[in-house]
Design a protein around this motif. Structure first.
Motif, PDB file in Angstrom:
ATOM      1  N   MET A  28      -1.869 -10.181   9.382  1.00 54.81           N
ATOM      2  CA  MET A  28      -2.818 -10.956   9.940  1.00 54.81           C
ATOM      3  C   MET A  28      -2.624 -10.692  11.706  1.00 54.81           C
ATOM      4  SD  MET A  28      -5.270 -11.836   7.939  1.00 54.81           S
ATOM      5  CE  MET A  28      -6.263 -13.273   9.338  1.00 54.81           C
ATOM      6  N   TYR A  43     -13.005 -11.772   8.207  1.00 58.13           N
ATOM      7  CA  TYR A  43     -11.978 -10.870   9.125  1.00 58.13           C
ATOM      8  C   TYR A  43     -12.087  -9.320   8.769  1.00 58.13           C
ATOM      9  CZ  TYR A  43      -9.518 -14.882   9.270  1.00 58.13           C
ATOM     10  OH  TYR A  43      -8.907 -16.175   9.272  1.00 58.13           O
ATOM     11  N   ALA A  94      -5.603  -6.783   9.714  1.00 54.65           N
ATOM     12  CA  ALA A  94      -6.595  -8.413  10.615  1.00 54.65           C
ATOM     13  C   ALA A  94      -6.689  -8.592  11.487  1.00 54.65           C
ATOM     14  CB  ALA A  94      -6.842  -8.657   9.065  1.00 54.65           C
ATOM     15  N   CYS A 136      -7.887 -11.560  14.335  1.00 54.82           N
ATOM     16  CA  CYS A 136      -7.432 -13.048  14.213  1.00 54.82           C
ATOM     17  C   CYS A 136      -8.426 -13.356  15.705  1.00 54.82           C
ATOM     18  CB  CYS A 136      -6.817 -13.846  14.163  1.00 54.82           C
ATOM     19  SG  CYS A 136      -5.516 -13.881  13.220  1.00 54.82           S
ATOM     20  N   ASP A 137     -10.282 -13.902  15.218  1.00 57.11           N
ATOM     21  CA  ASP A 137     -10.924 -13.178  16.580  1.00 57.11           C
ATOM     22  C   ASP A 137     -10.969 -15.044  17.445  1.00 57.11           C
ATOM     23  OD1 ASP A 137     -12.036 -14.604  14.575  1.00 57.11           O
ATOM     24  OD2 ASP A 137     -13.750 -13.469  15.109  1.00 57.11           O
TER      25      ASP A 137
END
Length: 284
Positions: free
Chosen positions: A193, A239, A263, A265-266
């Motif tokens: 992440m 994600y 991935a 993280c928005d």
């Protein structure tokens, strides 16, 4: 009676076996290895196996040389990072594969049909088949255990890694947390992440904006994957993840490639003083 040996066929067989063992070892170790390195190491092992047939020598010396050739193959593929663990996993996988090959030969090659259709045994091994099966199972267990060596030590702390994507390069500090169990659903590889600040610098404005806007069609067209992961609150979230062009640890002695997805993280997810979150086994 003259026995004919075809060197090219033996080389091809040994190459295939070495390639399979090296590739399987990389999967168990979760190490990203260049295909060219595996081909080169498998070729060296194949050439030595063929040469050993035509050059007779002392059994002890042959054993030592064979062992050293195996270490050379490991070094070509994986470098010196955690070399002891790599070597043990490699030899255990080789022993397991050798046991499987013998098992197949025993059941498929130890019987043949006569002209009348009768089956009878015409060959047998000096080593019982049950012993080979036990040794093969032990080899698999040892390989898996050694693939986790260092896991306890790596469960706490952080590591600095380098990411490269589409000509961009950034250094990220990853928090190691065994609670990050996210995996890419197709390949089963671990997912790291990454916070949005570092992601924007790495991906560029266009791709990063597509992630924020959740433009799935655009991202899937650029080989992004959708990953589902649960946070500490237990809520599942989706994600967008991608495979970087290069993802590695680097120190003064070695450069180790990591085989994992990233991935994004928005939202403003915090990882303490780190830029992202990774499972320890990804880099151990």
């Amino acid at each position: 009676m003259v026995q004919v040996l075809y060197g090219d066929i033996l080389l091809l067989i040994d190459f295939c076996m070495n390639f399979f063992v090296l590739y399987t070892s990389s999967v168990i170790l979760r190490r990203r290895t260049k295909l060219l390195c595996i081909i080169g190491a498998a070729t060296i092992g194949g050439i030595y196996s063929v040469a050993k047939i035509f050059v007779s020598g002392n059994d002890i010396v042959d054993c030592v040389i064979s062992f050293c050739v195996g270490l050379l193959m490991c070094y070509i593929c994986f470098g010196e990072y955690h070399f002891l663990k790599v070597a043990v996993v490699f030899y255990c996988v080789a022993a397991l594969f050798g046991g499987i090959m013998f098992l197949v030969y025993f059941f498929l090659g130890s019987y043949h049909s006569s002209i009348y259709g009768d089956f009878y045994e015409y060959t047998y091994s000096h080593i019982p088949i049950w012993l080979f099966m036990i040794l093969a199972a032990i080899s698999l267990v040892i390989a898996l255990l050694f693939s986790y060596v260092g896991r306890e030590r790596a469960d706490v702390g952080d590591r600095v890694a380098i990411l490269e994507f589409s000509g961009r390069k950034t250094k990220v500090k990853l928090l190691l947390d065994s609670g990050n169990l996210a995996r890419e659903p197709i390949s089963g590889k671990y997912v790291v992440m990454l916070g949005r600040i570092k992601a924007k610098n790495l991906l560029g404005e266009e791709i990063f904006s597509a992630i924020i806007e959740k433009n799935t069609e655009f991202l899937l067209g650029r080989k992004f994957r959708i990953v589902i992961a649960s946070g500490i609150d237990g809520i599942k979230r989706s994600y967008y993840a991608f495979k970087p062009d290069s993802f590695y640890l680097e120190n003064s002695k070695s450069k180790v490639q990591i085989d994992a997805y990233i991935a994004i993280c928005d939202t403003n997810v915090l990882f303490g003083e780190c830029d992202g979150l990774a499972h320890p086994s990804v880099i151990a």
